[in-house]
Design an enzyme around this catalytic site. Structure first.
Site, PDB file in Angstrom:
ATOM      1  N   GLN A   1     -16.499   1.486  38.313  1.00 24.38           N
ATOM      2  CA  GLN A   1     -16.313   1.228  36.878  1.00 24.38           C
ATOM      3  C   GLN A   1     -14.879   1.543  36.435  1.00 24.38           C
ATOM      4  O   GLN A   1     -14.354   0.934  35.513  1.00 24.38           O
ATOM      5  CB  GLN A   1     -17.316   2.070  36.078  1.00 24.38           C
TER       6      GLN A   1
ATOM      7  N   SER B   1      20.306   5.808  18.740  1.00 27.01           N
ATOM      8  CA  SER B   1      19.946   7.210  18.912  1.00 27.01           C
ATOM      9  C   SER B   1      19.715   7.822  17.539  1.00 27.01           C
ATOM     10  O   SER B   1      20.378   7.453  16.573  1.00 27.01           O
ATOM     11  CB  SER B   1      21.083   7.941  19.630  1.00 27.01           C
TER      12      SER B   1
ATOM     13  N   TYR C   1     -22.274  -1.223  45.763  1.00 20.87           N
ATOM     14  CA  TYR C   1     -21.737  -0.789  44.469  1.00 20.87           C
ATOM     15  C   TYR C   1     -21.885   0.720  44.315  1.00 20.87           C
ATOM     16  O   TYR C   1     -22.913   1.300  44.665  1.00 20.87           O
ATOM     17  CB  TYR C   1     -22.476  -1.492  43.309  1.00 20.87           C
TER      18      TYR C   1
ATOM     19  N   ASN D   1     -24.165  -5.343  38.663  1.00 22.81           N
ATOM     20  CA  ASN D   1     -23.217  -5.283  39.788  1.00 22.81           C
ATOM     21  C   ASN D   1     -22.555  -6.631  40.056  1.00 22.81           C
ATOM     22  O   ASN D   1     -21.342  -6.706  40.231  1.00 22.81           O
ATOM     23  CB  ASN D   1     -23.933  -4.792  41.050  1.00 22.81           C
TER      24      ASN D   1
ATOM     25  N   LYS E   1      25.581   5.343  19.627  1.00 22.68           N
ATOM     26  CA  LYS E   1      24.773   4.888  20.762  1.00 22.68           C
ATOM     27  C   LYS E   1      24.094   3.542  20.542  1.00 22.68           C
ATOM     28  O   LYS E   1      23.608   3.245  19.451  1.00 22.68           O
ATOM     29  CB  LYS E   1      23.684   5.947  21.075  1.00 22.68           C
TER      30      LYS E   1
ATOM     31  N   THR F   1      27.718  -2.734  47.904  1.00 21.07           N
ATOM     32  CA  THR F   1      26.818  -2.055  48.827  1.00 21.07           C
ATOM     33  C   THR F   1      27.093  -0.571  48.616  1.00 21.07           C
ATOM     34  O   THR F   1      28.237  -0.192  48.322  1.00 21.07           O
ATOM     35  CB  THR F   1      27.091  -2.415  50.307  1.00 21.07           C
TER      36      THR F   1
ATOM     37  N   SER G   1     -18.258   2.729  29.285  1.00 24.48           N
ATOM     38  CA  SER G   1     -17.018   2.016  29.580  1.00 24.48           C
ATOM     39  C   SER G   1     -16.670   1.040  28.458  1.00 24.48           C
ATOM     40  O   SER G   1     -15.664   0.347  28.531  1.00 24.48           O
ATOM     41  CB  SER G   1     -17.122   1.278  30.919  1.00 24.48           C
TER      42      SER G   1
ATOM     43  N   ASN H   1      21.520   1.950  23.122  1.00 27.84           N
ATOM     44  CA  ASN H   1      20.932   2.222  24.436  1.00 27.84           C
ATOM     45  C   ASN H   1      20.135   1.041  24.988  1.00 27.84           C
ATOM     46  O   ASN H   1      19.441   0.358  24.238  1.00 27.84           O
ATOM     47  CB  ASN H   1      20.021   3.449  24.346  1.00 27.84           C
TER      48      ASN H   1
HETATM   49  N1  ARG Z   1     -20.114  -0.858  33.541  1.00 31.05           N
HETATM   50  C1  ARG Z   1     -20.435  -0.926  34.923  1.00 31.05           C
HETATM   51  C2  ARG Z   1     -19.132  -1.132  35.722  1.00 31.05           C
HETATM   52  O1  ARG Z   1     -18.192  -1.471  35.125  1.00 31.05           O
HETATM   53  C3  ARG Z   1     -21.384  -2.026  35.188  1.00 31.05           C
HETATM   54  C4  ARG Z   1     -22.136  -1.883  36.464  1.00 31.05           C
HETATM   55  C5  ARG Z   1     -23.198  -0.862  36.350  1.00 31.05           C
HETATM   56  N2  ARG Z   1     -24.039  -0.902  37.488  1.00 31.05           N
HETATM   57  C6  ARG Z   1     -24.819   0.084  37.825  1.00 31.05           C
HETATM   58  N3  ARG Z   1     -25.501  -0.023  38.916  1.00 31.05           N
HETATM   59  N4  ARG Z   1     -24.921   1.175  37.118  1.00 31.05           N
HETATM   60  O2  ARG Z   1     -19.064  -0.955  36.912  1.00 31.05           O
END
Ligand code: ARG
Length: 477
Positions: free
Chosen positions: A335, A290, A330, A123, A296, A168, A36, A298
């Site tokens: 994520q 345009s 969790y 978490n 135009k 209206t 992530s 816009n």
């Molecule tokens: N990157 C994870 C999220 O955004 C962090 C939490 C990960 N926790 C886990 N039990 N794998 O949710």
């Protein structure tokens, strides 16, 4: 195969922070799905702030020595600066922002860095980070909302007395004051500001210290971290704390409702800006050309803001769908929440600033409005009410007479204000004579009565209410 049982995490090695019970590395696609960092790097500041609070608390309860805390504090400060300067290379192998910060900290200060995660889980870490992130975003939105409201009010004040058409069914209905029309949007955004203050309240408990789900195996001080991070209190239940995303749902609903209001305003502006209407003119600052049609100009910014209403509603629906049926507590599904959150925060900022920019670059053309007012029989209701008042005609009959008058005008290509006594004799079966100025839209507006109406006195009072709303909301809510 001989398994090496004592394998310790080294930040530069290939091992995951959670490698202990694993023998093999995750496959490539697993790593790709898992990561992530490509989006949650946006959390780095709040993540480090929460880590500092956690470390300070660990030092206070004796889990870290004062010296260890100093090292961690120095290291985290350096990591924050490195990320701010774009010096940190992000890698999918380290998954997320939490791992990146911890790994880099350990690189900088050595083994002490490995103690930071004592009594904490990702978490509660990600939960506290997103609480802080949402709160900060809302504080920024709040300033932008107040300044949008101030701009609407400024236009309503400057254009006091200018006539406008109330619609209206997108059919000409009645003359109103332009200020009254603008204030109708003011109050929509005023309610969004009140909702924003409610949504901020929903970020006001700290999940930190909930650890994975059931609390930490250390005598941690949750009041202390909650207080340091500006929360009112810790969550009363650690399982709820790590599973809860209500504050994000609230955020998305707020953003969606805000955008419904922005989109309606933009839709009006787009329509009024057409050659056919011509009620408003947008300056070059908020229009684009345009690539093929040279004439135009816009209203693309208004159109894009209208389009973004769909996008933020999509983010709301995405989170609702993600959360539906998730078992406590969790789950990794969570994520994904940040993808929707970061996008909507960006859209809300653009929506508020963009609409204000449009309103700084708009001109109202009363002449076009007046032309349409007379073409559109906007005073038909006034005629009916005149008959009720002056001739004691029951309203239903008066309505029919005024309706006949409109039909008569359409057939004979006339406007209501030019009908003669003779015409009225034909239409109503009795003579009707209107006082001088009766058909001036200004008089029609002044005939409207009661608080909240478009009567100039009522609008003056409304302007004062709007001004005191802004004054009452100008500081932090
Ligand atoms: N990157 C994870 C999220 O955004 C962090 C939490 C990960 N926790 C886990 N039990 N794998 O949710």
């Amino acid at each position: 195969m001989v398994r090496l049982y004592v394998r310790l995490y080294m930040p530069n090695g290939n091992m995951k922070l959670w490698h202990g019970r694993f023998e093999a590395a995750p496959s490539k696609i697993t790593e790709e799905i898992s990561e992530s960092i490509s989006f949650d790097h946006a959390l780095y500041k709040v993540d480090i702030r929460a880590s500092l609070a956690h470390a300070r608390m660990l030092a206070k309860i004796g889990v870290l020595t004062a010296d260890e805390f100093k090292k961690i504090e120095g290291g985290l400060t350096q990591v924050r600066a490195e990320i701010a300067e774009g010096k940190m290379a992000f890698s999918a192998a380290l998954e997320d922002i939490h791992m990146h910060v911890e790994a880099r900290l350990t690189e900088i200060i050595g083994d002490t860095g490995k103690k930071l995660h004592t009594g904490r889980s990702r978490n509660d870490q990600v939960a506290v980070d997103t609480h802080l992130f949402v709160r900060e975003a809302l504080i920024e939105h709040r300033t932008d909302m107040v300044s949008l409201l101030a701009q609407i009010l400024k236009l309503a004040e400057e254009n006091f007395g200018v006539l406008w058409i109330g619609y209206t069914h997108l059919q000409i209905a009645q003359p109103v004051l332009l200020s009254h029309y603008l204030l109708a949007y003011f109050w929509q955004f005023a309610r969004d500001l009140d909702l924003l203050d409610f949504v901020i309240q929903s970020t006001n408990q700290s999940p930190l210290g909930s650890a994975a789900l059931g609390g930490a195996n250390y005598p941690i001080d949750r009041q202390m971290t909650a207080h340091e991070l500006g929360f009112a209190a810790p969550y009363p239940n650690s399982m709820d704390a790590v599973a809860n995303r209500d504050y994000q749902l609230n955020y998305h609903f707020w953003a969606t409702r805000l955008f419904l209001h922005i989109a309606r305003f933009c839709e009006d502006i787009i329509i009024y800006n057409t050659t056919e209407f011509g009620y408003v003119t947008l300056s070059d600052a908020v229009t684009t050309g345009s690539s093929i049609m040279p004439q135009k100009k816009n209203p693309d910014i208004a159109e894009l803001l209208r389009g973004k209403a769909g996008r933020v509603n999509g983010n709301l629906q995405a989170l609702v769908t993600n959360l539906k049926g998730l078992p406590l507590t969790y789950n990794r599904d969570l994520q994904e929440d940040k993808v929707y959150l970061f996008d909507s925060v960006k859209q809300a900022r653009q929506g508020l600033l963009g609409l204000k920019e449009i309103l700084l670059n708009i001109q109202f053309n009363e002449a076009r409005v007046l032309e349409n007012l007379s073409r559109g029989f906007a005073l038909a209701t006034d005629i009916a009410d005149f008959l009720v008042r002056e001739k004691n005609t029951p309203f239903r009959d008066a309505h029919a007479v005024a309706g006949n008058a409109v039909a008569y005008c359409e057939k004979n290509q006339k406007r209501l204000e030019v009908l003669t006594k003779d015409d009225w004799q034909k239409i109503a079966g009795f003579a009707v004579e209107f006082p001088a100025g009766f058909f001036q839209p200004q008089q029609s507006v002044s005939r409207r009565q009661g608080d909240g109406s478009t009567n100039p006195t009522a609008v003056t009072e409304q302007l004062a209410l709007a001004r005191s709303f802004i004054i009452g909301h100008d500081s932090q809510g």
